[in-house]
Design a protein around this motif. Structure first.
Motif, mmCIF file in Angstrom:
data_model
loop_
_atom_site.group_PDB
_atom_site.id
_atom_site.type_symbol
_atom_site.label_atom_id
_atom_site.label_comp_id
_atom_site.label_asym_id
_atom_site.label_seq_id
_atom_site.Cartn_x
_atom_site.Cartn_y
_atom_site.Cartn_z
ATOM 1 N N ASP A 126 34.970 27.353 54.852
ATOM 2 C CA ASP A 126 35.874 28.343 54.271
ATOM 3 C C ASP A 126 36.243 27.886 52.862
ATOM 4 O O ASP A 126 36.103 26.713 52.526
ATOM 5 C CB ASP A 126 37.179 28.432 55.098
ATOM 6 N N PRO A 127 36.758 28.801 52.043
ATOM 7 C CA PRO A 127 37.311 28.367 50.749
ATOM 8 C C PRO A 127 38.474 27.393 50.991
ATOM 9 O O PRO A 127 39.027 27.335 52.086
ATOM 10 C CB PRO A 127 37.818 29.669 50.130
ATOM 11 N N ALA A 131 42.708 28.859 47.756
ATOM 12 C CA ALA A 131 41.925 30.085 47.559
ATOM 13 C C ALA A 131 42.145 31.069 48.714
ATOM 14 O O ALA A 131 42.233 32.282 48.494
ATOM 15 C CB ALA A 131 40.435 29.749 47.423
ATOM 16 N N VAL A 132 42.255 30.547 49.931
ATOM 17 C CA VAL A 132 42.504 31.421 51.078
ATOM 18 C C VAL A 132 43.858 32.089 50.917
ATOM 19 O O VAL A 132 43.994 33.304 51.091
ATOM 20 C CB VAL A 132 42.433 30.631 52.408
ATOM 21 N N ARG A 133 44.877 31.303 50.551
ATOM 22 C CA ARG A 133 46.220 31.876 50.375
ATOM 23 C C ARG A 133 46.238 32.907 49.260
ATOM 24 O O ARG A 133 46.860 33.964 49.390
ATOM 25 C CB ARG A 133 47.245 30.788 50.085
ATOM 26 N N ASP A 134 45.536 32.636 48.168
ATOM 27 C CA ASP A 134 45.468 33.611 47.086
ATOM 28 C C ASP A 134 44.813 34.909 47.548
ATOM 29 O O ASP A 134 45.200 35.994 47.115
ATOM 30 C CB ASP A 134 44.691 33.042 45.894
ATOM 31 N N GLY A 135 43.831 34.801 48.436
ATOM 32 C CA GLY A 135 43.153 35.981 48.962
ATOM 33 C C GLY A 135 44.036 36.823 49.856
ATOM 34 O O GLY A 135 43.885 38.031 49.964
ATOM 35 N N ILE A 136 44.957 36.162 50.529
ATOM 36 C CA ILE A 136 45.880 36.864 51.409
ATOM 37 C C ILE A 136 46.894 37.601 50.572
ATOM 38 O O ILE A 136 47.269 38.694 50.782
ATOM 39 C CB ILE A 136 46.602 35.890 52.383
#
Length: 136
Positions: A126-127, A131-136
């Motif tokens: 996963d990123p 990056a995951v939090r930014d995507g959310i």
């Protein structure tokens, strides 16, 4: 499939009666440190695990030596779980997860339980957590 046998709990917060609705802990734990109470509960369920409670705020005003020590302990874990919903703690733990290439899971409850999220970031799959939090 492996089973977690070593658990490190880091939190200096005390369980308050008004927070009981959001916890697995019960009224017997009100007024005690959450990390210690969760450790005791885990040992009731699985007495052969190694559970350590560190009464320290990950992003608090503790001594730099204590903070560095606990972050080093966290970096040696196989999985980092952030259940604080504190963005400053998330940033620090995400940095540790990224530097140590450790999987991270985090959760947050919104509006007193009317909504929430659970997310993960696995190194190489996963990123990174930021990056995951930014995507959310």
């Amino acid at each position: 499939m492996s089973t977690a046998r070593k658990v490190l709990l880091v939190d200096d917060d005390v369980l308050l009666g008004e927070n009981i609705v959001r916890h697995e802990l019960d009224w017997a734990s009100v007024g005690t440190h959450k990390a210690s109470a969760v450790r005791a509960k885990l040992l009731l369920i699985a007495p052969d695990i190694e559970a350590t409670a560190r009464l320290l705020r990950v992003n608090g005003q503790d001594s730099p030596t204590a903070s560095a020590s606990v972050l080093e302990e966290i970096s040696a874990c196989d999985l980092i779980i952030d259940a604080t919903a504190n963005p400053h703690v998330f940033l620090r733990l995400a940095g540790v997860a990224q530097a140590s290439k450790t999987a991270m899971v985090w959760a947050q409850v919104y509006a007193g339980g009317f909504g929430g999220l659970v997310a993960r970031a696995r190194p190489g799959l996963d990123p990174n957590p930021l990056a995951v939090r930014d995507g959310i």
